[in-house]
Design an enzyme around this catalytic site. Structure first.
Site, PDB file in Angstrom:
ATOM      1  N   ASP A  89      -0.435   4.922   1.352  1.00  0.00           N
ATOM      2  CA  ASP A  89      -0.576   5.747   2.119  1.00  0.00           C
ATOM      3  C   ASP A  89      -0.437   5.641   3.445  1.00  0.00           C
ATOM      4  O   ASP A  89      -1.130   4.509   3.577  1.00  0.00           O
ATOM      5  CB  ASP A  89      -1.884   6.934   1.822  1.00  0.00           C
ATOM      6  CG  ASP A  89      -2.015   8.079   0.993  1.00  0.00           C
ATOM      7  OD1 ASP A  89      -0.496   8.498   0.154  1.00  0.00           O
ATOM      8  OD2 ASP A  89      -2.917   7.824   0.444  1.00  0.00           O
TER       9      ASP A  89
ATOM     10  N   ASP B 111       0.515  -1.301   0.167  1.00  0.00           N
ATOM     11  CA  ASP B 111      -0.215  -0.311   0.185  1.00  0.00           C
ATOM     12  C   ASP B 111       0.786   1.221   0.020  1.00  0.00           C
ATOM     13  O   ASP B 111       2.250   1.104   0.531  1.00  0.00           O
ATOM     14  CB  ASP B 111      -0.764   0.097   1.529  1.00  0.00           C
ATOM     15  CG  ASP B 111      -1.992   0.834   1.827  1.00  0.00           C
ATOM     16  OD1 ASP B 111      -2.265   1.625   0.385  1.00  0.00           O
ATOM     17  OD2 ASP B 111      -1.746   1.949   2.464  1.00  0.00           O
TER      18      ASP B 111
END
Length: 270
Positions: free
Chosen positions: A39, A37
């Site tokens: 953020d 991922d």
């Protein structure tokens, strides 16, 4: 399903040389797949929040903040980017704020480890951010070549200087925001790479932090690992999941060094 490939030329971003592109492609025999991922996993905050600092007064007006609707964040971010453009915020200002986002603790050590074991790991970013933010940050960090693909919502500057953002796809998953179901994306990626490689990855490692990282983790196998940022939504949700509902092992992490410790065990276990 359409993919936003990391090799796609995103307007206003540096074009990579043929040599750099070749470096990005790991051997077809890479044993392991590592999915990141972005953020609050690779970077220390939401890139969408960071870009708001380019707005006048470094804040959004109340009417715009109030326009957010759950599950429709991509649509909300489209309005934010339109507002920034209307306020005269330039690409240079937006890119500067993105590039300033600090990495999460220990990420440089993790990236160095993966660079030193490129024959073992195929690395991919799977994020609900957007191509412009992620490509800009990775290039600034000198890490773009490590990732075979960046799979995320498409975004680029148009002729008027507006950063135009689009949803990745449409889907019917009730667990995910309407613009991206990471489970569907991951399933498609694994099927595509199975055909291209002629075999499965021995293990898949999914590194995340948020609630939308749980859905893709549900397709991981018993030999795979979900690396959930400690005390973040993904970690809490997986811990609370009923016994038997989740096949993969769960490893909490607080820094990139924790992830290195996990990955190193499998590299050394030959």
């Amino acid at each position: 399903m359409d993919f936003c490939l990391g090799s796609m030329k995103t307007e206003n971003l540096d074009v990579r040389s043929a040599g750099e592109m070749a470096e990005m492609s790991p051997p077809q025999s890479a044993r392991f797949l590592v999915l990141f991922d972005f953020d609050e996993t690779m970077v220390s905050e939401s890139s969408d929040d960071a870009v708001v600092r380019a707005a006048p007064g470094q804040a959004l007006p109340a009417w715009l903040r109030a326009a957010f609707r759950p599950g429709r964040y991509n649509e909300h971010m489209q309005r934010i980017l339109a507002y920034l453009w209307e306020q005269g915020v330039t690409e240079e200002s937006i890119r500067r704020e993105v590039e300033r986002i600090p990495a999460t603790p220990g990420l440089p050590a993790l990236l160095d480890f993966l660079r030193s074991h490129r024959r073992d790991f195929e690395c991919v970013v799977l994020s609900d951010a957007n191509t412009y933010f992620i490509e800009a940050w990775l290039q600034r960090a000198g890490a773009r070549q490590l990732f075979l693909e960046v799979i995320t919502n498409p975004a680029s500057f148009d002729a008027d200087g507006r950063l135009a953002l689009l949803p990745f796809h449409s889907h019917g998953c009730p667990r995910c925001p309407e613009n991206m179901c990471k489970q569907l994306v991951l399933q498609e990626y694994l099927l595509r790479r199975l055909r291209e490689r002629g075999g499965d990855f021995q293990r898949v490692f999914y590194i995340g932090d948020g609630a939308n990282d749980v859905c893709p983790s549900l397709v991981l196998r018993e030999q795979d690992t979900a690396l959930a940022r400690r005390d973040f939504p993904m970690h809490r949700m997986l811990v609370d999941m009923r016994p038997g509902a989740f096949k993969a092992s769960v490893v909490p992490w607080a820094s990139g060094e924790d992830v290195v410790d996990c990955l190193r065990k499998f590299v050394e276990d030959r």
